[in-house]
Design a protein around this motif. Structure first.
Motif, PDB file in Angstrom:
ATOM      1  N   TRP A   1      34.442  30.554  31.180  1.00 49.63           N
ATOM      2  CA  TRP A   1      34.223  31.916  30.701  1.00 49.63           C
ATOM      3  C   TRP A   1      32.968  31.893  29.841  1.00 49.63           C
ATOM      4  O   TRP A   1      32.918  31.171  28.841  1.00 49.63           O
TER       5      TRP A   1
ATOM      6  N   GLY B   1      36.535  42.186  29.009  1.00 47.46           N
ATOM      7  CA  GLY B   1      35.773  41.135  29.687  1.00 47.46           C
ATOM      8  C   GLY B   1      34.309  41.511  29.873  1.00 47.46           C
ATOM      9  O   GLY B   1      33.522  40.735  30.426  1.00 47.46           O
TER      10      GLY B   1
ATOM     11  N   TYR C   1      43.861  37.798  34.284  1.00 45.38           N
ATOM     12  CA  TYR C   1      43.899  37.816  35.754  1.00 45.38           C
ATOM     13  C   TYR C   1      44.270  39.225  36.234  1.00 45.38           C
ATOM     14  O   TYR C   1      45.340  39.753  35.889  1.00 45.38           O
ATOM     15  N   GLN C   2      43.389  39.826  37.032  1.00 48.89           N
ATOM     16  CA  GLN C   2      43.422  41.273  37.262  1.00 48.89           C
ATOM     17  C   GLN C   2      44.700  41.844  37.889  1.00 48.89           C
ATOM     18  O   GLN C   2      45.094  42.957  37.522  1.00 48.89           O
TER      19      GLN C   2
ATOM     20  N   PHE D   1      38.422  41.592  34.682  1.00 51.12           N
ATOM     21  CA  PHE D   1      39.639  41.132  33.995  1.00 51.12           C
ATOM     22  C   PHE D   1      40.035  42.083  32.866  1.00 51.12           C
ATOM     23  O   PHE D   1      40.863  41.739  32.020  1.00 51.12           O
TER      24      PHE D   1
ATOM     25  N   THR E   1      45.113  40.523  27.240  1.00 45.43           N
ATOM     26  CA  THR E   1      43.835  40.725  27.927  1.00 45.43           C
ATOM     27  C   THR E   1      42.663  40.091  27.169  1.00 45.43           C
ATOM     28  O   THR E   1      42.765  39.913  25.958  1.00 45.43           O
ATOM     29  N   PRO E   2      41.555  39.778  27.867  1.00 45.71           N
ATOM     30  CA  PRO E   2      41.315  39.934  29.300  1.00 45.71           C
ATOM     31  C   PRO E   2      42.208  38.982  30.089  1.00 45.71           C
ATOM     32  O   PRO E   2      42.494  37.886  29.619  1.00 45.71           O
TER      33      PRO E   2
ATOM     34  N   ARG F   1      32.738  34.826  34.917  1.00 46.30           N
ATOM     35  CA  ARG F   1      33.639  33.689  35.120  1.00 46.30           C
ATOM     36  C   ARG F   1      33.053  32.823  36.230  1.00 46.30           C
ATOM     37  O   ARG F   1      32.703  33.325  37.299  1.00 46.30           O
TER      38      ARG F   1
ATOM     39  N   ASN G   1      43.990  32.334  32.391  1.00 42.35           N
ATOM     40  CA  ASN G   1      42.869  32.742  33.237  1.00 42.35           C
ATOM     41  C   ASN G   1      42.510  34.171  32.842  1.00 42.35           C
ATOM     42  O   ASN G   1      43.383  35.043  32.912  1.00 42.35           O
ATOM     43  N   PRO G   2      41.297  34.488  32.419  1.00 42.69           N
ATOM     44  CA  PRO G   2      40.081  33.679  32.550  1.00 42.69           C
ATOM     45  C   PRO G   2      39.615  32.968  31.288  1.00 42.69           C
ATOM     46  O   PRO G   2      38.557  32.343  31.330  1.00 42.69           O
TER      47      PRO G   2
ATOM     48  N   ASN H   1      32.157  36.080  39.312  1.00 45.20           N
ATOM     49  CA  ASN H   1      33.030  37.205  38.963  1.00 45.20           C
ATOM     50  C   ASN H   1      32.559  37.841  37.660  1.00 45.20           C
ATOM     51  O   ASN H   1      32.382  37.144  36.658  1.00 45.20           O
TER      52      ASN H   1
END
Ligand SMILES: Cc1ncc(COP(=O)(O)O)c(C=O)c1O
Length: 393
Positions: free
Chosen positions: A324, A358, A120-121, A354, A117-118, A363, A171-172, A349
């Motif tokens: 980012w 984050g 892609y959710q 994320f 992490t962070p 993003r 990502n991200p 975003n």
């Protein structure tokens, strides 16, 4: 090439531009640099292939032929130097879907899966949805780029994790993992017998002088590797719902294939197959032009923040088209910032979507025309200056 045309996607049921939930709140002239798809049309060769297939007129049950898999293998070979056997590949209706079914096929209920992490959710939800326990290996924020915390990862592996969902490029945070990092990762996975599932959906967006190495190229050195790729981001065909699962190990592949079959998961959509075939067979030149476009857009964003808000930190963009940016200098939660930005006609975003690490980031999607990007940055400037001036009074 049409990357700079002022391309209008409104009224196409676009998730990014037409979401009814947002419609009521948003001014008509909102600029959305949010959801990760592109605001220019797909490659002309993809459109031509689709047009031809549509003109035929029959869309009955379809299968994916060996010639298609050979085209995918030729693409990865000429662009990234690894050549998966056509027989190693399976298809699924999307990368998230493929990861989900790979978890279901390869991890027993209650076993642990790691994410970095962070990130892609959907990664947060597909692990518990797949019946596994989620544990996080936070990336190390090294001020303008991220690194893998190998000590923490080893601790997670040592305490019994069975799988890592790896995001490469990431990502991200925009990292393209170097070969030496991947070697370290594979060595750790091998030591603790952890399966590596590598989401390489962004692998075609490798920028500047970075080089992409697929985890698939570590087979047969380590067999517990599954790689997911798709033409969806690269050629702006995400709505066609198609992905490839590269599973070199016969047992793992058989387990995933059986799980897909048992759950009636099929990606045999005649349109997505034709789009992907044209993209992988003849999409190189168009993609190369797109990459040059994304690099220029990144420079615009980096210069904008350097010249206007030097307190912001624009993280190195090695891969993906998603930049980012740390904007914690604005002194308020990013969710609030992105909600307030809507009032200035800009949708971004919030980094917090994320994961908690984050917070403080936004993003920004660079896959759009330059004029629109500049206008979006102007709107950001107006908003940020209003906040800064308000805070002073
Ligand atoms: C890392 C990553 N994986 C998967 C996806 C989505 O893939 P699909 O739409 O094929 O499920 C995205 C989309 O943004 C992504 O960034």
């Amino acid at each position: 090439m049409a990357f700079n045309r002022n391309f209008n996607r409104k009224n196409t049921h676009s998730y990014k531009w037409d979401m009814p939930r947002l419609g009521g709140k948003r001014p008509d002239d909102i600029i959305a640099l949010s959801v990760a798809d592109s605001d220019y049309p797909t490659a002309p060769i993809v459109k031509r292939a689709l047009r031809k297939r549509v003109a035929h007129g029959a869309f009955g049950y379809t299968y994916v032929d060996d010639g298609f898999f050979r085209a995918v293998s030729a693409w990865t070979s000429r662009r990234y130097g690894y050549r998966p056997e056509p027989g190693w590949m399976l298809t699924a209706p999307g990368v998230v879907n493929a990861i989900y079914w790979t978890i279901r096929a390869c991890v027993a209920p209650g076993e642990t899966v790691v994410i970095q992490t962070p990130v892609y959710q959907p990664f947060y939800r597909i692990v518990p949805d797949g019946g596994a326990n989620l544990t996080v290996n936070p990336l190390i924020d090294a001020r303008d780029h991220y690194e893998i915390d190998f000590a923490d990862l080893e601790a997670k592996f040592r305490s019994g994790a069975k799988m890592l969902i790896f995001c490469s490029p990431h990502n991200p945070v925009g990292r393209v993992w170097r070969r030496d990092e991947l070697e370290q990762l594979v060595a750790l996975a091998k030591k603790y017998d952890v399966m590596l599932v590598s989401d390489e959906i962004h692998c075609d967006f490798v920028l500047f002088d970075n080089r992409f190495t697929s985890l698939a190229s570590f087979y047969p050195e380590y067999e517990k590797i599954v790689v997911l790729i798709a033409p969806s981001k690269t050629f702006n065909v995400a709505g066609l719902k198609f992905s490839l699962i590269i599973a070199p190990d016969a047992d793992i592949r058989a387990r995933i294939a059986k799980t897909l079959d048992t759950n009636c998961i099929s990606a045999s959509n005649p349109l997505s197959i034709e789009a992907a075939r044209a993209a992988y067979e003849r999409g190189d030149r168009w993609l190369d032009c797109q990459l040059a476009h994304i690099e220029k857009n990144f420079r615009i964003v980096a210069d904008f923040f350097r010249d206007n808000f030097p307190e912001a930190i624009v993280y190195h963009l090695e891969g993906t088209y998603l930049v980012w940016v740390r904007i914690s200098f604005l002194g308020r939660p990013v969710k609030q910032i992105t909600e307030e930005l809507i009032g200035y006609g800009l949708a971004l975003n919030p980094g917090s979507m994320f994961g908690p690490d984050g917070e403080g980031f936004v993003r920004i999607n660079l896959a759009c025309g330059r004029r629109r990007l500049r206008e979006a940055l102007d709107r950001f400037r107006k908003y940020a200056n209003d906040i800064i001036n308000n805070d002073k009074t």
